[in-house]
Write a protein that holds these residues in place. Structure first.
Motif, PDB file in Angstrom:
ATOM      1  N   ALA A   1      44.261  36.629  42.841  1.00 49.64           N
ATOM      2  CA  ALA A   1      44.292  37.294  41.539  1.00 49.64           C
ATOM      3  C   ALA A   1      44.527  38.793  41.717  1.00 49.64           C
ATOM      4  CB  ALA A   1      42.992  37.034  40.783  1.00 49.64           C
ATOM      5  N   LEU A   2      43.801  39.396  42.649  1.00 47.69           N
ATOM      6  CA  LEU A   2      44.000  40.825  42.919  1.00 47.69           C
ATOM      7  C   LEU A   2      45.392  41.084  43.488  1.00 47.69           C
ATOM      8  CD1 LEU A   2      40.548  41.769  44.499  1.00 47.69           C
ATOM      9  CD2 LEU A   2      41.425  42.529  42.285  1.00 47.69           C
ATOM     10  N   ALA A   3      45.804  40.257  44.430  1.00 47.39           N
ATOM     11  CA  ALA A   3      47.109  40.461  45.060  1.00 47.39           C
ATOM     12  C   ALA A   3      48.232  40.370  44.044  1.00 47.39           C
ATOM     13  CB  ALA A   3      47.310  39.433  46.173  1.00 47.39           C
ATOM     14  N   SER A   4      48.059  39.543  43.026  1.00 39.10           N
ATOM     15  CA  SER A   4      49.137  39.332  42.056  1.00 39.10           C
ATOM     16  C   SER A   4      49.490  40.594  41.285  1.00 39.10           C
ATOM     17  CB  SER A   4      48.746  38.223  41.078  1.00 39.10           C
ATOM     18  OG  SER A   4      47.761  38.658  40.151  1.00 39.10           O
ATOM     19  N   PHE A   5      48.561  41.534  41.195  1.00 35.83           N
ATOM     20  CA  PHE A   5      48.816  42.753  40.429  1.00 35.83           C
ATOM     21  C   PHE A   5      49.699  43.753  41.179  1.00 35.83           C
ATOM     22  CE2 PHE A   5      44.269  41.890  38.860  1.00 35.83           C
ATOM     23  CZ  PHE A   5      44.703  41.165  37.764  1.00 35.83           C
ATOM     24  N   VAL A   6      49.759  43.644  42.498  1.00 33.92           N
ATOM     25  CA  VAL A   6      50.341  44.699  43.331  1.00 33.92           C
ATOM     26  C   VAL A   6      51.855  44.565  43.401  1.00 33.92           C
ATOM     27  CG1 VAL A   6      50.288  45.830  45.579  1.00 33.92           C
ATOM     28  CG2 VAL A   6      48.205  44.757  44.675  1.00 33.92           C
ATOM     29  N   ALA A   7      52.544  45.628  43.028  1.00 39.59           N
ATOM     30  CA  ALA A   7      54.005  45.661  43.065  1.00 39.59           C
ATOM     31  C   ALA A   7      54.497  45.818  44.503  1.00 39.59           C
ATOM     32  CB  ALA A   7      54.511  46.825  42.215  1.00 39.59           C
ATOM     33  N   PRO A   8      55.757  45.491  44.779  1.00 39.47           N
ATOM     34  CA  PRO A   8      56.319  45.766  46.106  1.00 39.47           C
ATOM     35  C   PRO A   8      56.137  47.233  46.482  1.00 39.47           C
ATOM     36  CG  PRO A   8      57.807  44.373  44.853  1.00 39.47           C
ATOM     37  CD  PRO A   8      56.718  44.791  43.906  1.00 39.47           C
ATOM     38  N   GLY A   9      55.651  47.451  47.711  1.00 40.71           N
ATOM     39  CA  GLY A   9      55.368  48.807  48.163  1.00 40.71           C
ATOM     40  C   GLY A   9      54.053  49.361  47.666  1.00 40.71           C
ATOM     41  N   GLY A  10      53.332  48.592  46.845  1.00 39.81           N
ATOM     42  CA  GLY A  10      52.090  49.062  46.268  1.00 39.81           C
ATOM     43  C   GLY A  10      50.882  48.811  47.153  1.00 39.81           C
ATOM     44  N   ALA A  11      49.719  49.267  46.683  1.00 41.52           N
ATOM     45  CA  ALA A  11      48.496  49.207  47.483  1.00 41.52           C
ATOM     46  C   ALA A  11      47.328  48.721  46.649  1.00 41.52           C
ATOM     47  CB  ALA A  11      48.180  50.578  48.071  1.00 41.52           C
ATOM     48  N   LEU A  12      46.368  48.127  47.335  1.00 42.98           N
ATOM     49  CA  LEU A  12      45.095  47.692  46.756  1.00 42.98           C
ATOM     50  C   LEU A  12      43.981  48.370  47.531  1.00 42.98           C
ATOM     51  CD1 LEU A  12      43.097  45.767  45.201  1.00 42.98           C
ATOM     52  CD2 LEU A  12      43.537  44.087  47.025  1.00 42.98           C
ATOM     53  N   LEU A  13      43.113  49.084  46.833  1.00 40.74           N
ATOM     54  CA  LEU A  13      41.945  49.715  47.444  1.00 40.74           C
ATOM     55  C   LEU A  13      40.699  48.970  46.982  1.00 40.74           C
ATOM     56  CD1 LEU A  13      40.802  52.157  49.119  1.00 40.74           C
ATOM     57  CD2 LEU A  13      40.500  53.324  46.914  1.00 40.74           C
ATOM     58  N   VAL A  14      39.921  48.476  47.936  1.00 42.70           N
ATOM     59  CA  VAL A  14      38.695  47.723  47.644  1.00 42.70           C
ATOM     60  C   VAL A  14      37.513  48.464  48.244  1.00 42.70           C
ATOM     61  CG1 VAL A  14      37.426  45.574  48.058  1.00 42.70           C
ATOM     62  CG2 VAL A  14      39.876  45.505  47.540  1.00 42.70           C
ATOM     63  N   ILE A  15      36.488  48.684  47.427  1.00 42.94           N
ATOM     64  CA  ILE A  15      35.253  49.323  47.884  1.00 42.94           C
ATOM     65  C   ILE A  15      34.106  48.370  47.554  1.00 42.94           C
ATOM     66  CG2 ILE A  15      33.691  51.290  47.628  1.00 42.94           C
ATOM     67  CD1 ILE A  15      36.155  52.962  46.834  1.00 42.94           C
ATOM     68  N   SER A  16      33.294  48.057  48.557  1.00 39.37           N
ATOM     69  CA  SER A  16      32.222  47.075  48.375  1.00 39.37           C
ATOM     70  C   SER A  16      31.060  47.395  49.288  1.00 39.37           C
ATOM     71  CB  SER A  16      32.744  45.670  48.702  1.00 39.37           C
ATOM     72  OG  SER A  16      31.691  44.722  48.740  1.00 39.37           O
ATOM     73  N   ARG A  17      29.885  46.994  48.884  1.00 42.68           N
ATOM     74  CA  ARG A  17      28.764  46.990  49.806  1.00 42.68           C
ATOM     75  C   ARG A  17      29.058  46.037  50.951  1.00 42.68           C
ATOM     76  NH1 ARG A  17      23.315  47.033  45.974  1.00 42.68           N
ATOM     77  NH2 ARG A  17      23.925  48.838  44.697  1.00 42.68           N
ATOM     78  N   ALA A  18      28.496  46.339  52.120  1.00 39.65           N
ATOM     79  CA  ALA A  18      28.832  45.590  53.331  1.00 39.65           C
ATOM     80  C   ALA A  18      27.595  44.908  53.915  1.00 39.65           C
ATOM     81  CB  ALA A  18      29.436  46.532  54.374  1.00 39.65           C
ATOM     82  N   ARG A  19      27.854  43.787  54.587  1.00 38.87           N
ATOM     83  CA  ARG A  19      26.808  43.124  55.363  1.00 38.87           C
ATOM     84  C   ARG A  19      27.452  42.473  56.579  1.00 38.87           C
ATOM     85  NH1 ARG A  19      26.544  37.380  54.266  1.00 38.87           N
ATOM     86  NH2 ARG A  19      27.834  36.829  52.444  1.00 38.87           N
ATOM     87  N   ASP A  20      26.630  42.143  57.557  1.00 37.68           N
ATOM     88  CA  ASP A  20      27.107  41.449  58.744  1.00 37.68           C
ATOM     89  C   ASP A  20      27.190  39.950  58.480  1.00 37.68           C
ATOM     90  OD1 ASP A  20      27.317  43.726  60.401  1.00 37.68           O
ATOM     91  OD2 ASP A  20      25.162  43.652  60.825  1.00 37.68           O
ATOM     92  N   ALA A  21      28.067  39.278  59.206  1.00 37.13           N
ATOM     93  CA  ALA A  21      28.137  37.826  59.122  1.00 37.13           C
ATOM     94  C   ALA A  21      26.793  37.239  59.539  1.00 37.13           C
ATOM     95  CB  ALA A  21      29.249  37.309  60.026  1.00 37.13           C
ATOM     96  N   GLY A  22      26.323  36.294  58.782  1.00 35.04           N
ATOM     97  CA  GLY A  22      25.042  35.673  59.084  1.00 35.04           C
ATOM     98  C   GLY A  22      23.843  36.390  58.502  1.00 35.04           C
ATOM     99  N   GLU A  23      24.051  37.569  57.970  1.00 33.02           N
ATOM    100  CA  GLU A  23      22.950  38.321  57.355  1.00 33.02           C
ATOM    101  C   GLU A  23      22.660  37.732  55.984  1.00 33.02           C
ATOM    102  OE1 GLU A  23      22.111  42.850  55.656  1.00 33.02           O
ATOM    103  OE2 GLU A  23      23.761  42.487  57.056  1.00 33.02           O
ATOM    104  N   SER A  24      21.426  37.358  55.753  1.00 24.23           N
ATOM    105  CA  SER A  24      21.068  36.749  54.477  1.00 24.23           C
ATOM    106  C   SER A  24      20.878  37.837  53.422  1.00 24.23           C
ATOM    107  CB  SER A  24      19.784  35.928  54.613  1.00 24.23           C
ATOM    108  OG  SER A  24      18.699  36.747  55.009  1.00 24.23           O
ATOM    109  N   VAL A  25      21.268  37.512  52.194  1.00 20.44           N
ATOM    110  CA  VAL A  25      21.121  38.454  51.085  1.00 20.44           C
ATOM    111  C   VAL A  25      20.546  37.707  49.889  1.00 20.44           C
ATOM    112  CG1 VAL A  25      22.919  40.067  51.790  1.00 20.44           C
ATOM    113  CG2 VAL A  25      23.536  38.066  50.435  1.00 20.44           C
TER     114      VAL A  25
END
Length: 234
Positions: free
Chosen positions: A162-186
């Protein structure tokens, strides 16, 4: 109004919202799998108090503001995903972009319009999973902050294209998110993303250009800041 008052109201609001969130109860996710009802309830219950919207900082997110510093988006068509009360969209516009900003909740859009009555931003109520068809490939720059981490893991494979569908040729997607390690329970929501979940956003012609692992500092928890790009001429 002091900052302490704001913080106290936000804490009370967070507790009220957690109490009505089916994803906070075992087996409750089926009641609102896309969390649409809950997001709309956030803005309805908030009334006119931004403290009632847990993610409303009333300023551009620091990691977006830092990324934009010294950059120009002049002339670029930009899309702000899950815009909330509008501060990040306004920051993109201040950097020169022609901004469309959308949120699932119509009340959020109306609130953003009241906050920024002279704004050049085009505000829309829309759904990430059912966007207007004319948005396909329609943006040179797409910004997503905190929408993905508010979705159950099962929805991320659908959110990526869904996000990728918005991006035009030559365009960019910037994603900012909280991070966790694999296996880390939340105990979400929200559900901070793993590196693998961030990397999995590189679909349908998007490639991961940079991935920053930003440690906790100055009141922020650990975050990812990832830039994806689609090949081709703008």
């Amino acid at each position: 109004m002091t900052q302490d008052d704001f913080g106290d109201r936000r804490a009370r609001a967070r507790a009220r919202l957690d109490a009505i969130d089916p994803h906070k109860r075992p087996g409750g996710a089926e009641a609102d799998p896309f969390r649409r009802d809950w997001f709309e309830a956030v803005y309805e219950l908030a009334g006119d108090d931004p403290a009632g919207v847990p993610w409303a900082g009333l300023a551009p997110h620091p990691l977006l503001a830092q990324w934009l510093a010294g950059r120009s988006l002049a002339g670029l068509r930009a899309l702000d995903v899950g815009c909330g009360l509008g501060d990040n969209a306004e920051a993109l516009a201040a950097a020169g972009a022609q901004v469309t900003a959308f949120d699932l909740a119509p009340r959020a859009i109306a609130w953003a319009q009241r906050r920024f009555p002279q704004s050049a931003v085009t505000w829309r109520a829309a759904d990430l999973f059912q966007p207007p068809p004319e948005w396909r490939g329609g943006f040179d720059f797409v910004h997503e902050l905190y929408t993905l981490q508010a979705l159950p893991d099962a929805l991320l494979p659908d959110a990526a294209p869904a996000l990728a569908s918005f991006v035009a040729p030559g365009g960019a997607l910037l994603v900012i998110s909280r991070a966790r390690d694999a296996g880390e329970s939340v105990a979400g929501p929200p559900w901070p993303l793993t590196r693998a979940q961030i990397e999995a956003l590189a679909v349908d012609g998007l490639r991961l250009e940079t991935l920053e692992d930003i440690p906790a500092n100055e009141g922020l928890v650990r975050h990812w800041r990832a830039l994806f790009r689609r090949e081709g001429d703008k």
